[in-house]
Design a protein around this motif. Structure first.
Motif, PDB file in Angstrom:
ATOM      1  N   HIS A 121       0.832  -1.196   0.000  1.00  0.00           N
ATOM      2  CA  HIS A 121       0.000   0.000   0.000  1.00  0.00           C
ATOM      3  C   HIS A 121       0.871   1.253   0.000  1.00  0.00           C
ATOM      4  O   HIS A 121       2.035   1.231   0.399  1.00  0.00           O
ATOM      5  CB  HIS A 121      -0.886   0.036   1.249  1.00  0.00           C
ATOM      6  N   ASP A 174      -7.689  -5.000  -2.117  1.00  0.00           N
ATOM      7  CA  ASP A 174      -6.593  -4.284  -1.488  1.00  0.00           C
ATOM      8  C   ASP A 174      -6.134  -4.973  -0.218  1.00  0.00           C
ATOM      9  O   ASP A 174      -4.952  -4.949   0.124  1.00  0.00           O
ATOM     10  CB  ASP A 174      -7.005  -2.839  -1.197  1.00  0.00           C
ATOM     11  N   THR A 186      -3.187   4.624  -2.529  1.00  0.00           N
ATOM     12  CA  THR A 186      -4.145   3.524  -2.493  1.00  0.00           C
ATOM     13  C   THR A 186      -5.041   3.625  -1.258  1.00  0.00           C
ATOM     14  O   THR A 186      -6.233   3.321  -1.328  1.00  0.00           O
ATOM     15  CB  THR A 186      -3.424   2.166  -2.496  1.00  0.00           C
ATOM     16  N   ILE A 187      -4.489   4.052  -0.129  1.00  0.00           N
ATOM     17  CA  ILE A 187      -5.307   4.188   1.075  1.00  0.00           C
ATOM     18  C   ILE A 187      -6.296   5.327   0.909  1.00  0.00           C
ATOM     19  O   ILE A 187      -7.467   5.222   1.292  1.00  0.00           O
ATOM     20  CB  ILE A 187      -4.421   4.397   2.314  1.00  0.00           C
TER      21      ILE A 187
END
Length: 356
Positions: A17, A38, A21-22
């Motif tokens: 990550h 994810d 992406t978070i």
């Protein structure tokens, strides 16, 4: 659980990550499909290619090269220029004797980052490439930010270096907004690191220093971003996300996201895990084009405001039928149906020119 996640992604190593992406995941917490993929560390770009819906966003090689050159320029000579910019923007004098610590490398990097950032002392310092972590959907994920944490006057400020330009004092609002939410991820992770080390998490400022090139050259300019709003959103959405074991309980036992699998089997497997597509997914999720194709004819494809205003009505065909009175609404659709019929009457009046 780790074995199950490994089976989902195909047994290869999980993709790591990062703040982007978070930020994208927490921006759409209702999407079970993305949360599962994810959490498993699935290779979504390869998955999208295999399905025939490749992602269409990302930086060009030229932009990446320009960004790397700009960052190297700022970090040269122990970050002297970067420290001057940060101190100037924060309104403090340039402190003498500032230290530069590069926390990159693989040997004991988490421990070295923790020790360096939580050590006693208020002297000025710049910390490059710290390894941070956050709990996402019940799993600990490590962030490898290419950022600098500056400690000035006893407080930490996250410093984000971006290659998009500030022209006549203005930058692209969408890019600034993306930088703000990504910076909020780093601020939250750094606060958690300090809290775990027995330090006051409020030592990490909610003001982020954003450094970009000025106009069309490589001359840097710094500005402050207040990310308090982004921090509130991030905390709330991370808290709302289901735990991984709860997510896996809703996923079919034979579900796979292995890019080596047959494309038809992959598509069928993904359709069994609910998605929550919205047009803004196109800028942040590698599977967005597949989900958009799947969502054609649904109200969600028209955007979150439309989907929320028509709560309980999924198909556009059903919306039109309710507006025309062609079918009776379900109990949960009664309010939406009344609004649709009123809107249809107003539209008909407008088209006929009837002032009544």
């Amino acid at each position: 659980m780790e074995d199950r996640l490994g089976e989902i992604r195909g047994g290869g190593p999980p993709r790591r990550h990062n703040a982007r992406t978070i930020a994208a995941l927490t921006g759409n917490p209702g999407c079970t499909r993305r949360a599962v993929l994810d959490s498993a560390g699935a290779d979504k770009p390869a998955l999208a290619e295999r399905l025939g819906f490749p992602a269409r966003f990302g930086q060009s090689r030229f932009a990446i090269g320009r960004g790397n050159a700009f960052e190297a320029q700022l970090k040269a000579d122990g970050g002297v220029e970067l420290l001057r910019l940060v101190a100037e923007r924060l309104g403090v004098p340039v402190p003498p004797g500032a230290t530069w610590t590069d926390l990159g490398g693989d040997d004991d990097r988490p421990e070295r980052s923790r020790a360096a950032l939580t050590a006693d002392g208020d002297g000025p310092a710049l910390f490059d490439h710290p390894l941070l972590g956050l709990d996402v959907a019940g799993r600990r994920v490590h962030l490898e930010p290419d950022l600098v944490a500056a400690r000035l006057a006893g407080r930490f400020h996250v410093v984000e270096i971006k290659s998009f330009p500030v022209i006549d004092g203005q930058a692209d609002p969408a890019k600034v907004a993306a930088a703000a939410i990504q910076s909020a991820v780093y601020v939250l992770a750094l606060r958690e690191l300090l809290a775990a080390g027995g330090r006051d998490p409020e030592l990490v400022s909610h003001e982020v220093v954003l450094v970009c090139p000025r106009d069309f050259g490589n001359r840097p300019v710094a500005s402050l971003l207040d990310v308090r709003k982004q921090l509130l959103v991030l905390r709330r959405q991370l808290a709302r996300m289901a735990r991984v074991d709860d997510l896996l309980a809703t996923v079919p036992a034979d579900f796979t996201a292995d890019p080596a699998a047959d494309p038809a089997a992959l598509a069928a497997a993904l359709r069994r895990v609910p998605a929550r597509y919205a047009p803004d997914c196109l800028a942040v999720c590698e599977l967005a084009y597949f989900c958009r194709h799947e969502a054609r004819g649904q109200t969600g494809a028209l955007g979150r405001p439309v989907r929320e205003a028509l709560g309980g009505v999924v198909e556009v065909a059903d919306v039109l039928a309710l507006a025309e009175g062609g079918r009776a609404p379900e109990p949960e659709q009664a309010e939406a149906a009344a609004l649709l019929r009123a809107a249809a009457r107003l539209r008909a009046d407008a088209l006929t020119g009837d002032p009544a």
